[in-house]
Design a protein around this motif. Sequence first.
Motif, PDB file in Angstrom:
ATOM      1  N   ARG A  46     -19.562  14.711  -0.753  1.00 37.91           N
ATOM      2  CA  ARG A  46     -19.909  14.198  -2.076  1.00 37.91           C
ATOM      3  C   ARG A  46     -20.156  15.422  -2.948  1.00 37.91           C
ATOM      4  NH1 ARG A  46     -24.905  10.219  -1.874  1.00 37.91           N
ATOM      5  NH2 ARG A  46     -26.030  12.169  -2.210  1.00 37.91           N
ATOM      6  N   ASN A  47     -20.213  15.278  -4.258  1.00 36.13           N
ATOM      7  CA  ASN A  47     -20.377  16.467  -5.100  1.00 36.13           C
ATOM      8  C   ASN A  47     -21.725  17.163  -4.933  1.00 36.13           C
ATOM      9  OD1 ASN A  47     -22.060  14.682  -6.460  1.00 36.13           O
ATOM     10  ND2 ASN A  47     -20.944  14.768  -8.405  1.00 36.13           N
ATOM     11  N   ASN A  48     -22.685  16.499  -4.294  1.00 37.44           N
ATOM     12  CA  ASN A  48     -23.991  17.117  -4.072  1.00 37.44           C
ATOM     13  C   ASN A  48     -24.463  16.981  -2.629  1.00 37.44           C
ATOM     14  OD1 ASN A  48     -24.565  14.355  -4.032  1.00 37.44           O
ATOM     15  ND2 ASN A  48     -26.577  14.618  -5.002  1.00 37.44           N
ATOM     16  N   ALA A  49     -23.539  16.748  -1.696  1.00 35.47           N
ATOM     17  CA  ALA A  49     -23.934  16.563  -0.292  1.00 35.47           C
ATOM     18  C   ALA A  49     -22.945  17.260   0.642  1.00 35.47           C
ATOM     19  CB  ALA A  49     -24.014  15.072   0.048  1.00 35.47           C
ATOM     20  N   VAL A  50     -23.496  17.995   1.599  1.00 39.42           N
ATOM     21  CA  VAL A  50     -22.704  18.771   2.557  1.00 39.42           C
ATOM     22  C   VAL A  50     -22.982  18.300   3.971  1.00 39.42           C
ATOM     23  CG1 VAL A  50     -22.453  21.060   3.615  1.00 39.42           C
ATOM     24  CG2 VAL A  50     -22.531  20.836   1.126  1.00 39.42           C
ATOM     25  N   LEU A  51     -21.917  18.171   4.749  1.00 38.64           N
ATOM     26  CA  LEU A  51     -22.029  17.831   6.170  1.00 38.64           C
ATOM     27  C   LEU A  51     -21.893  19.115   6.972  1.00 38.64           C
ATOM     28  CD1 LEU A  51     -22.235  15.361   8.089  1.00 38.64           C
ATOM     29  CD2 LEU A  51     -19.728  15.383   8.187  1.00 38.64           C
ATOM     30  N   ASP A  65     -18.687  14.176  17.239  1.00 39.22           N
ATOM     31  CA  ASP A  65     -17.761  13.098  16.880  1.00 39.22           C
ATOM     32  C   ASP A  65     -18.325  12.362  15.663  1.00 39.22           C
ATOM     33  OD1 ASP A  65     -16.233  10.765  16.686  1.00 39.22           O
ATOM     34  OD2 ASP A  65     -16.003  10.581  18.854  1.00 39.22           O
ATOM     35  N   VAL A  66     -17.701  12.549  14.517  1.00 38.92           N
ATOM     36  CA  VAL A  66     -18.198  11.960  13.271  1.00 38.92           C
ATOM     37  C   VAL A  66     -18.261  10.439  13.341  1.00 38.92           C
ATOM     38  CG1 VAL A  66     -17.643  11.611  10.820  1.00 38.92           C
ATOM     39  CG2 VAL A  66     -17.521  13.893  11.813  1.00 38.92           C
ATOM     40  N   SER A  67     -17.323   9.818  14.037  1.00 39.87           N
ATOM     41  CA  SER A  67     -17.340   8.350  14.127  1.00 39.87           C
ATOM     42  C   SER A  67     -18.587   7.840  14.830  1.00 39.87           C
ATOM     43  CB  SER A  67     -16.086   7.846  14.848  1.00 39.87           C
ATOM     44  OG  SER A  67     -16.116   8.152  16.234  1.00 39.87           O
ATOM     45  N   LYS A  68     -19.171   8.675  15.697  1.00 37.85           N
ATOM     46  CA  LYS A  68     -20.367   8.268  16.452  1.00 37.85           C
ATOM     47  C   LYS A  68     -21.666   8.520  15.691  1.00 37.85           C
ATOM     48  CE  LYS A  68     -18.217   6.817  20.127  1.00 37.85           C
ATOM     49  NZ  LYS A  68     -16.938   7.499  20.138  1.00 37.85           N
ATOM     50  N   VAL A  69     -21.614   9.383  14.678  1.00 36.91           N
ATOM     51  CA  VAL A  69     -22.820   9.679  13.889  1.00 36.91           C
ATOM     52  C   VAL A  69     -22.647   9.217  12.440  1.00 36.91           C
ATOM     53  CG1 VAL A  69     -23.432  11.642  15.347  1.00 36.91           C
ATOM     54  CG2 VAL A  69     -22.005  12.021  13.334  1.00 36.91           C
ATOM     55  N   GLU A 104     -24.157   7.986   6.559  1.00 33.42           N
ATOM     56  CA  GLU A 104     -24.151   7.017   5.466  1.00 33.42           C
ATOM     57  C   GLU A 104     -25.576   6.625   5.061  1.00 33.42           C
ATOM     58  OE1 GLU A 104     -21.421   5.464   3.623  1.00 33.42           O
ATOM     59  OE2 GLU A 104     -20.852   7.458   4.335  1.00 33.42           O
ATOM     60  N   LYS A 105     -26.467   6.540   6.013  1.00 31.81           N
ATOM     61  CA  LYS A 105     -27.856   6.194   5.714  1.00 31.81           C
ATOM     62  C   LYS A 105     -28.497   7.272   4.851  1.00 31.81           C
ATOM     63  CE  LYS A 105     -32.250   4.956   7.912  1.00 31.81           C
ATOM     64  NZ  LYS A 105     -32.954   4.750   9.214  1.00 31.81           N
ATOM     65  N   VAL A 106     -28.251   8.525   5.191  1.00 33.27           N
ATOM     66  CA  VAL A 106     -28.804   9.630   4.416  1.00 33.27           C
ATOM     67  C   VAL A 106     -28.233   9.636   2.999  1.00 33.27           C
ATOM     68  CG1 VAL A 106     -28.891  12.142   4.166  1.00 33.27           C
ATOM     69  CG2 VAL A 106     -29.307  11.100   6.405  1.00 33.27           C
ATOM     70  N   TYR A 120     -30.288   9.338  -0.627  1.00 28.03           N
ATOM     71  CA  TYR A 120     -30.298  10.434  -1.582  1.00 28.03           C
ATOM     72  C   TYR A 120     -29.045  10.386  -2.462  1.00 28.03           C
ATOM     73  CZ  TYR A 120     -33.987  12.323   1.387  1.00 28.03           C
ATOM     74  OH  TYR A 120     -35.148  12.502   2.098  1.00 28.03           O
ATOM     75  N   PRO A 121     -28.968   9.433  -3.369  1.00 27.85           N
ATOM     76  CA  PRO A 121     -27.762   9.252  -4.199  1.00 27.85           C
ATOM     77  C   PRO A 121     -27.562  10.425  -5.175  1.00 27.85           C
ATOM     78  CG  PRO A 121     -29.528   7.852  -4.983  1.00 27.85           C
ATOM     79  CD  PRO A 121     -30.007   8.447  -3.695  1.00 27.85           C
TER      80      PRO A 121
END
Length: 254
Positions: A61-66, A238-242, A247-249, A253-254
């Motif tokens: 997202r423009n303000n969120a990093v994985l 594995d991103v599919s598992k976490v 998404e909750k985070v 924090y929109p």
Amino acid sequence: MCFDLQFTLHLVILYFVLGHVCSAETSERIVGGSAVTQKKYRYYVRLHNQGQFMCGGSLVRNNAVLTAAHCVKGTNVKALRIHADTIRLSDAGVVRSVKNALVSKSYNGGILNYDVAVLILSSAIPSSSFTAIPLNKKAVTSGTSCLVIGHGYTTEDGAVAQVLQEVWVPVINRATCQHKYRGVGTITGYMMCASVPGKKDSCGGDSGGPMICNGQQAGIVSWGKGCAQVKYPGVYTDVSKVYDFIEKVLAQYP
């Protein structure tokens, strides 16, 4: 090539803070890849701690990093900076501080299980400087060729790459990976493995960076034994598992 002493000392301090020892046998990296000459991966970012490059990450997202939990767990959030829109370590790019670093309670630093973190930035990255990477929600089929990018070592005993590197590696069946790591490390259901044995892999410094499969981020560079070893493939969250945690985070924090 000798690794910069200050950076090495900082790595050692970071690994002890995170609760596990950094060694030549357990690392995260890109070997056998090629240099990225254009800014075509606009979702990739560098994570710096107290001015020193530490890990990779991806803009979801423009303000969120994985990124990986082990890159930020136990660190001072105020000392973290994100560098976007750059392919060279010498270029600062677009810099942002980190407002929040969220790590799941399920994270286990001892075996790097659930090795995922979401960083909320102090302000958004301009739309002209990034493209968000979509996240993969389903397990990736074994044999799928996936892209890994990062500034990690290009050889097991080398140094970080001054120019962003890219490499394509096939996903390895989890059961096969568990067999390969038997007695060495634990491959849980939250992990996935990939490499071209003895030729292509991720390496030290690539931690937290993305593995892209079919145009979506399916993995996060996490750990491995050595770099591009014949027996031991690279291990990724594995991103599919976490995905639910991520998404909750993002919703909080929109």
